[in-house]
Design a protein around this motif. Structure first.
Motif, mmCIF file in Angstrom:
data_model
loop_
_atom_site.group_PDB
_atom_site.id
_atom_site.type_symbol
_atom_site.label_atom_id
_atom_site.label_comp_id
_atom_site.label_asym_id
_atom_site.label_seq_id
_atom_site.Cartn_x
_atom_site.Cartn_y
_atom_site.Cartn_z
ATOM 1 N N ASP A 8 -19.562 -19.362 8.078
ATOM 2 C CA ASP A 8 -20.907 -20.148 7.226
ATOM 3 C C ASP A 8 -20.258 -20.186 6.059
ATOM 4 O OD1 ASP A 8 -22.752 -19.195 9.656
ATOM 5 O OD2 ASP A 8 -22.733 -17.076 9.376
ATOM 6 N N ALA A 9 -19.209 -20.141 5.706
ATOM 7 C CA ALA A 9 -19.103 -19.936 4.064
ATOM 8 C C ALA A 9 -19.189 -21.613 3.886
ATOM 9 C CB ALA A 9 -17.846 -19.939 3.939
ATOM 10 N N VAL A 10 -19.761 -22.708 4.626
ATOM 11 C CA VAL A 10 -19.422 -23.411 3.727
ATOM 12 C C VAL A 10 -20.748 -24.142 3.944
ATOM 13 C CG1 VAL A 10 -19.180 -26.177 4.569
ATOM 14 C CG2 VAL A 10 -17.500 -24.923 5.461
ATOM 15 N N LYS A 199 -17.515 -10.014 11.287
ATOM 16 C CA LYS A 199 -18.017 -8.665 10.489
ATOM 17 C C LYS A 199 -17.135 -7.840 9.959
ATOM 18 C CE LYS A 199 -20.951 -4.232 11.526
ATOM 19 N NZ LYS A 199 -21.371 -3.653 12.179
ATOM 20 N N ASN A 200 -15.565 -7.479 10.848
ATOM 21 C CA ASN A 200 -14.629 -7.116 9.693
ATOM 22 C C ASN A 200 -14.145 -7.740 8.431
ATOM 23 O OD1 ASN A 200 -12.956 -5.682 12.231
ATOM 24 N ND2 ASN A 200 -14.238 -4.766 11.953
ATOM 25 N N ILE A 201 -13.880 -8.601 8.649
ATOM 26 C CA ILE A 201 -13.250 -10.174 7.293
ATOM 27 C C ILE A 201 -14.758 -9.690 6.378
ATOM 28 C CG2 ILE A 201 -12.273 -11.892 6.189
ATOM 29 C CD1 ILE A 201 -11.007 -11.866 9.608
ATOM 30 N N MET A 202 -15.681 -10.232 6.976
ATOM 31 C CA MET A 202 -16.969 -10.353 6.223
ATOM 32 C C MET A 202 -17.254 -9.130 4.876
ATOM 33 S SD MET A 202 -18.704 -13.773 5.483
ATOM 34 C CE MET A 202 -19.994 -12.967 5.429
ATOM 35 N N SER A 203 -17.231 -8.128 5.727
ATOM 36 C CA SER A 203 -18.023 -6.896 4.801
ATOM 37 C C SER A 203 -16.851 -6.449 4.352
ATOM 38 C CB SER A 203 -17.568 -5.350 6.570
ATOM 39 O OG SER A 203 -18.700 -5.758 7.392
ATOM 40 N N CYS A 204 -15.863 -6.797 4.314
ATOM 41 C CA CYS A 204 -14.375 -6.626 3.784
ATOM 42 C C CYS A 204 -14.539 -7.468 2.109
ATOM 43 C CB CYS A 204 -13.285 -6.346 3.841
ATOM 44 S SG CYS A 204 -11.275 -6.534 3.086
ATOM 45 N N ALA A 205 -14.768 -8.525 2.778
ATOM 46 C CA ALA A 205 -14.909 -9.502 1.691
ATOM 47 C C ALA A 205 -16.416 -9.547 0.060
ATOM 48 C CB ALA A 205 -15.419 -11.180 2.196
ATOM 49 N N MET A 206 -17.319 -8.914 1.394
ATOM 50 C CA MET A 206 -18.393 -8.851 0.266
ATOM 51 C C MET A 206 -18.670 -7.777 -0.369
ATOM 52 S SD MET A 206 -20.118 -11.418 0.090
ATOM 53 C CE MET A 206 -18.935 -13.075 1.114
ATOM 54 N N LEU A 214 -16.687 -9.331 -8.590
ATOM 55 C CA LEU A 214 -16.379 -10.582 -9.101
ATOM 56 C C LEU A 214 -17.644 -11.827 -8.081
ATOM 57 C CD1 LEU A 214 -13.565 -13.035 -8.818
ATOM 58 C CD2 LEU A 214 -13.904 -13.409 -6.822
ATOM 59 N N PRO A 215 -17.797 -12.238 -10.310
ATOM 60 C CA PRO A 215 -19.233 -13.664 -9.828
ATOM 61 C C PRO A 215 -19.265 -14.592 -8.987
ATOM 62 C CG PRO A 215 -18.353 -13.695 -11.937
ATOM 63 C CD PRO A 215 -17.023 -12.966 -11.103
ATOM 64 N N ASP A 216 -20.055 -15.207 -9.077
ATOM 65 C CA ASP A 216 -20.789 -16.507 -8.469
ATOM 66 C C ASP A 216 -20.129 -17.597 -9.310
ATOM 67 O OD1 ASP A 216 -21.325 -15.694 -6.176
ATOM 68 O OD2 ASP A 216 -23.175 -15.555 -6.385
ATOM 69 N N ASN A 217 -19.130 -18.767 -9.746
ATOM 70 C CA ASN A 217 -19.416 -18.733 -11.151
ATOM 71 C C ASN A 217 -18.335 -20.493 -10.022
ATOM 72 O OD1 ASN A 217 -18.493 -20.523 -13.551
ATOM 73 N ND2 ASN A 217 -17.847 -18.248 -13.812
ATOM 74 N N PRO A 218 -19.184 -21.905 -9.993
ATOM 75 C CA PRO A 218 -18.607 -22.454 -9.280
ATOM 76 C C PRO A 218 -17.643 -23.424 -10.882
ATOM 77 C CG PRO A 218 -21.555 -22.931 -9.207
ATOM 78 C CD PRO A 218 -20.928 -21.944 -10.093
ATOM 79 N N GLU A 219 -17.876 -23.576 -11.758
ATOM 80 C CA GLU A 219 -16.710 -23.662 -12.833
ATOM 81 C C GLU A 219 -15.386 -22.359 -12.433
ATOM 82 O OE1 GLU A 219 -18.073 -26.669 -14.714
ATOM 83 O OE2 GLU A 219 -19.801 -26.167 -13.205
ATOM 84 N N MET A 220 -15.462 -21.839 -11.795
ATOM 85 C CA MET A 220 -13.634 -20.871 -11.408
ATOM 86 C C MET A 220 -12.684 -21.814 -10.995
ATOM 87 S SD MET A 220 -14.719 -17.264 -12.131
ATOM 88 C CE MET A 220 -13.035 -16.578 -11.006
ATOM 89 N N ARG A 221 -11.601 -22.228 -10.954
ATOM 90 C CA ARG A 221 -10.825 -22.233 -10.440
ATOM 91 C C ARG A 221 -9.756 -21.028 -9.848
ATOM 92 N NH1 ARG A 221 -11.665 -25.146 -13.933
ATOM 93 N NH2 ARG A 221 -9.527 -24.529 -15.226
ATOM 94 N N ALA A 222 -9.585 -21.055 -8.849
ATOM 95 C CA ALA A 222 -8.302 -20.383 -7.820
ATOM 96 C C ALA A 222 -7.326 -21.263 -7.763
ATOM 97 C CB ALA A 222 -9.142 -18.860 -6.689
ATOM 98 N N LEU A 223 -5.546 -20.762 -7.491
ATOM 99 C CA LEU A 223 -4.979 -21.288 -6.742
ATOM 100 C C LEU A 223 -4.385 -20.250 -6.359
ATOM 101 C CD1 LEU A 223 -2.172 -23.422 -7.798
ATOM 102 C CD2 LEU A 223 -1.205 -21.659 -8.913
ATOM 103 N N TYR A 240 -13.462 -16.615 -2.288
ATOM 104 C CA TYR A 240 -13.424 -17.793 -3.099
ATOM 105 C C TYR A 240 -14.724 -18.696 -2.967
ATOM 106 C CZ TYR A 240 -9.232 -16.098 -4.606
ATOM 107 O OH TYR A 240 -7.642 -15.498 -5.472
ATOM 108 N N LEU A 241 -14.551 -19.196 -1.410
ATOM 109 C CA LEU A 241 -15.706 -20.339 -0.772
ATOM 110 C C LEU A 241 -17.012 -19.426 -0.439
ATOM 111 C CD1 LEU A 241 -14.039 -20.402 2.351
ATOM 112 C CD2 LEU A 241 -13.708 -22.293 0.628
ATOM 113 N N TYR A 242 -17.669 -17.942 -0.517
ATOM 114 C CA TYR A 242 -18.419 -17.485 -1.261
ATOM 115 C C TYR A 242 -19.331 -17.496 -2.136
ATOM 116 C CZ TYR A 242 -19.532 -16.621 4.637
ATOM 117 O OH TYR A 242 -20.582 -17.206 5.381
#
Length: 593
Positions: A8-10, A199-206, A214-223, A240-242
């Motif tokens: 659902d990330a995309v 649910k396992n991975i989504m729960s952990c991510a959220m 970690l804020p929502d920030n479309p200006e940020m870049r991750a390497l 990162y995607l979310y």
């Protein structure tokens, strides 16, 4: 929309912060970028093409769902394949590009893999003979141009009807359904397939995103340069995607320095060894300086070693630190792109000295912890309100319960705990008891809040005097020296404790040159009397922090580094103790005459 599944990330990103550079990779010397919309098209076409090949969920059962393996370095194609497979209810089997052929054959056979996606010709050359022996595999596709079919050919077969069918399948995939089976080689035994649901991975991510935060920030870049086969990097990628953060994939470990300067990332994840390597380069550069510049450099480093984020430093210290930041540390930050907001490290203990030095230099490093079986994060030092304690892996993330068994074993309960081990119900029941995941790690709580890992339950040993020794704290203390690459502490049923030590030969070479010591190879280097004396002094200094029965009485320097290729390390670079002990049996015996 409220996302519940990884893929659902995309759609979530398209709705909230569509990007021109959702994913990026280096091609022909330039950064090639994929927008959110382009990424969505690739994923849907690949799903539809795989559907045409007959790939599917087959009644949404772990046993009957089709399995797709991926053997590749981290890249946009990796994440695209991951989500394309998920959308069909098929199961992705990620495999480390350094896995040995025996383990690869075991994984492919047990999972009854139907198709393999492989990164390049180099990996194909290494693994093709093994892949060809697996009867369940129908074909191999590559991301690069190789001697096998290219993955883009699958997308060509996609039709409007098959793309629409994918949408219908997606609607029936629940968050409780399995997303992946990640095989962990562990330090002993055969690989174990960890089954993780959306649910396992989504729960952990959220939970991690909100706890860190970690804020929502479309200006940020991750390497990204850690393997996506590792659940740590995979989980972070979905964060990162979310969060709308662009993901730039590094060209390789040898190009990380260049890529950091080009991308100027705001965040990246790494294992502590990479930070140690970075600091080794910084130190070696400092040793090349002359006169006042050299004095200022090492004055600054020594100042940083005393930094404590939880201590109210006196005004003079803070003034000196400000000067050090302007004269020395600003150059370090520039070398790391100049925009680093977060470096998150895990997978092994990070030397406390490094945490102090980097954070004093305004290069924020946060240490976390968690096993694959927990998707993986259990705890992490926080980026707000000074909720970091060096030497610990931070507070438990919100949403999880933690308890310590009487012997100190760390147990965790929550929606992040795995579904179980694939085709191994007995091991599942031994690991998850009444909903509690027993990690096998030993720890304690500092100030009732900060989790500290002290050792692995199975790695504790007893000397012949009946005293228990935890090898990891000793080994971690030794590896705080920039001259030590690897170490293993031994002494089970012996009168005293000893160690095998692998020097960091690049650092040792520089040290010997500074001291005008001549050598032609590693073997000569470790035999040099001055080198031996220096390593003895390093061990003597480390011993001061441990009880007499824990202190290292004898040691041997080894001339070859341990690696995944030679079998001493797992693909996650964890030490295989049994392998090392068996391989160096004769040398160890000489330590205990």
């Amino acid at each position: 929309m409220q996302p519940t599944r990884l893929f659902d990330a995309v759609a979530y990103q398209l709705e909230n912060f569509p990007k021109k550079d959702m994913l990026a990779t280096k091609q022909n010397g330039q950064w090639a970028k994929l927008s959110t919309h382009q990424t969505q098209q690739y994923i849907n076409k690949l799903s539809a093409g795989l559907l045409q090949l007959g790939i599917g969920a087959n009644n949404f059962s772990v046993e009957t769902a089709d399995k797709i393996a991926i053997i590749a370095n981290s890249c946009p194609e990796w994440l695209i394949t991951d989500m394309a497979v998920q959308q069909l209810g098929a199961i992705l089997i990620p495999i480390y590009p350094t896995t040995n052929e025996t383990e690869l054959a075991f994984i492919l056979n047990e999972a009854e893999v139907k198709y393999v996606f492989i990164g390049n010709q180099l990996l194909l050359n290494r693994y093709q003979s093994t892949i060809q022996k697996i009867s369940s595999i129908k074909n191999t596709f590559s991301f690069d141009e190789t001697t096998v079919d290219n993955w883009k050919g699958i997308m060509v077969s996609a039709t409007e009807a098959s793309i629409q069918k994918v949408e219908e399948i997606k609607a029936h995939i629940s968050s409780e359904y399995i997303a992946t089976i990640i095989y962990t080689s562990g330090t002993t035994g055969v690989p174990k397939g960890v089954m993780l649901s959306h649910k396992n991975i989504m729960s952990c991510a959220m939970f991690s995103k909100e706890s860190f935060p970690l804020p929502d920030n479309p200006e940020m870049r991750a390497l990204s340069f850690l393997p996506l086969n590792h659940i740590f990097e995979k989980c972070l990628s979905y964060i990162y995607l979310y969060s709308g953060i662009s993901i730039y994939f590094a060209e390789g470990l040898d190009k990380i320095g260049d890529n950091i300067r080009e991308v100027q990332p705001h965040i990246f994840t790494c294992v502590p060894r990479l930070l140690e390597k970075v600091f080794e380069k910084i130190l070696n550069a400092g040793y090349q300086l002359k006169g006042a510049k050299k004095k200022i450099f090492f004055w600054s480093v020594n100042l940083a070693k005393k930094y404590d984020n939880r201590k109210k430093h006196n005004p003079l210290y803070l003034l000196n630190l400000k000067i050090a930041n302007r004269l020395v540390f600003s150059k370090w930050r520039k070398a790391l792109g100049g925009h680093i907001d977060y470096i998150i490290t895990g997978g092994a203990a990070c030397p406390e000295n490094l945490l102090r030095i980097f954070n004093a230099a305004k290069i924020p490093v946060y240490e976390g912890y968690g096993p694959t079986e927990n998707s993986p994060v259990i705890s992490v030092n926080r980026a707000v309100n000074n909720q970091s304690l060096y030497g610990t892996v931070g507070p438990v993330i919100d949403g999880l319960q933690l308890k310590l068994e009487p012997d100190g074993e760390i147990c965790v309960k929550g929606p992040t705990v795995m579904m179980g081990y694939y085709k191994n119900e007995q091991l599942t029941q031994e690991s998850i008891i009444d909903g509690w995941l027993h990690t096998g790690d030993i720890g304690s709580l500092i100030e009732g809040r900060y989790l500290k890992i002290t050792d692995r339950k199975k790695e504790l040993f007893k000397t012949s005097n009946g005293k228990y020794v935890a090898p990891q704290p000793l080994e971690n203390k030794l590896k705080e020296s920039y001259l030590i690459e690897q170490a293993i502490v031994v002494g089970a049923e012996q009168k005293y404790v000893s160690a095998l030590i692998v020097p960091s030969f690049s650092a040792l070479k520089a040290w010997m040159e500074r001291h005008h010591l001549v050598f032609e190879n590693n073997e000569q280097a470790i035999r040099h009397v001055e080198v031996r004396k220096h390593y003895s002094s390093i061990i003597k200094e480390a011993n001061k922090l441990f009880n007499p029965h824990e202190q290292i009485k004898k040691h041997i320097l080894l001339s070859n580094e341990w690696s995944t290729e030679t079998g001493e390390l797992t693909p996650k670079l964890s030490l295989r103790r049994k392998v090392v002990v068996e391989k160096y049996k004769e040398k160890i015996n000489k330590l205990f005459p």
